[in-house]
Enzyme design. Sequence first.
Site, PDB file in Angstrom:
ATOM      1  N   SER A 203       0.850  -1.180   0.000  1.00 37.07           N
ATOM      2  CA  SER A 203       0.000   0.000   0.000  1.00 37.07           C
ATOM      3  C   SER A 203       0.892   1.238   0.000  1.00 37.07           C
ATOM      4  O   SER A 203       2.112   1.148   0.164  1.00 37.07           O
ATOM      5  CB  SER A 203      -0.910   0.024   1.232  1.00 37.07           C
ATOM      6  OG  SER A 203      -0.141   0.249   2.407  1.00 37.07           O
ATOM      7  N   LYS A 204       0.252   2.391  -0.192  1.00 35.83           N
ATOM      8  CA  LYS A 204       1.006   3.647  -0.153  1.00 35.83           C
ATOM      9  C   LYS A 204       1.686   3.847   1.199  1.00 35.83           C
ATOM     10  O   LYS A 204       2.732   4.476   1.296  1.00 35.83           O
ATOM     11  CB  LYS A 204       0.060   4.825  -0.433  1.00 35.83           C
ATOM     12  CG  LYS A 204      -0.437   4.894  -1.871  1.00 35.83           C
ATOM     13  CD  LYS A 204       0.693   5.244  -2.826  1.00 35.83           C
ATOM     14  CE  LYS A 204       0.176   5.385  -4.253  1.00 35.83           C
ATOM     15  NZ  LYS A 204       1.286   5.647  -5.196  1.00 35.83           N
ATOM     16  N   ARG A 205       1.073   3.294   2.244  1.00 36.69           N
ATOM     17  CA  ARG A 205       1.609   3.485   3.592  1.00 36.69           C
ATOM     18  C   ARG A 205       2.963   2.816   3.786  1.00 36.69           C
ATOM     19  O   ARG A 205       3.744   3.218   4.637  1.00 36.69           O
ATOM     20  CB  ARG A 205       0.621   2.967   4.637  1.00 36.69           C
ATOM     21  CG  ARG A 205      -0.656   3.789   4.757  1.00 36.69           C
ATOM     22  CD  ARG A 205      -1.528   3.312   5.903  1.00 36.69           C
ATOM     23  NE  ARG A 205      -1.964   1.941   5.698  1.00 36.69           N
ATOM     24  CZ  ARG A 205      -3.017   1.599   4.964  1.00 36.69           C
ATOM     25  NH1 ARG A 205      -3.724   2.534   4.348  1.00 36.69           N
ATOM     26  NH2 ARG A 205      -3.369   0.341   4.814  1.00 36.69           N
ATOM     27  N   ASN A 206       3.212   1.744   3.027  1.00 39.59           N
ATOM     28  CA  ASN A 206       4.514   1.075   3.205  1.00 39.59           C
ATOM     29  C   ASN A 206       5.405   1.223   1.970  1.00 39.59           C
ATOM     30  O   ASN A 206       6.209   0.353   1.659  1.00 39.59           O
ATOM     31  CB  ASN A 206       4.336  -0.400   3.592  1.00 39.59           C
ATOM     32  CG  ASN A 206       3.552  -1.194   2.554  1.00 39.59           C
ATOM     33  OD1 ASN A 206       3.331  -0.722   1.436  1.00 39.59           O
ATOM     34  ND2 ASN A 206       3.144  -2.399   2.910  1.00 39.59           N
TER      35      ASN A 206
END
Length: 254
Positions: A203-206
């Site tokens: 995801s964008k978060r990781n």
Amino acid sequence: MNNIRVRIAPSPTGIPHIGNTRTALFNFLFARHNGGKFILRIEDTDRQRVVEGAKEAIREILNWLGLIPDETYIQSERLNLYKKASQVLLKHNFAREDEGAIRFIVPKDIQSLDWTDAVGNKKISFKTEEIEDFVILKSDGFPTYHLASVVDDHEMSITHVIRGDEWISSTPKHLLLYKAFGWEHPVFAHLPVVLGPDKTKLSKRNGAKSVLDFRKEGYLKEALINFMALLGWNPGGDKEIMDIPEIISIFDLS
């Protein structure tokens, strides 16, 4: 395997990362291998989360990679279709109005929902008692993912729904909707998700990057397609470099 029709259904809530694009690639490969149709459906019914420029980025990614859709649809242009479908469910007592929204009523006479997934040919089963009544049309008149996805897949004659493992838990709700409408459901194929460095879903978060980011860094589209094709799929043997026509010729969901 006649008249194969598959779809990629991104939501324009951000720029698709490499995991989303791999799902598009697998749908494209399956369609082309079987002489079928590859359809793009923009699922933009979650109006509050739509990101400006995301629709254009989705098209740019597919066009640059050569994953050209045979047909394109936009869900926000099909609202009357979903409203009519929800009214049909209300009329036949499969749904009820709930503070301006419409909620599907999970029937008590169905104890379990089962299907055989095309990935691994494995049987998956859910107990109906674990599924709560769920909203299918929001108070703003826009459908939820569950209703819009099922109605569109039926209307577009989708034969195979090829998507990530994270959608397995939604499939029982979709099966209930197919039963309520009296429609035959498509073949479901749930792909293993692509993980980030922290072993959680990419995801964008990781730190997930989009194909456009890789393009800026100078990667060739042929290299990216080769790379994505081998994320979760392998034709057997130890060959790691293949061109697009070769991948199409040997791609198989099994």
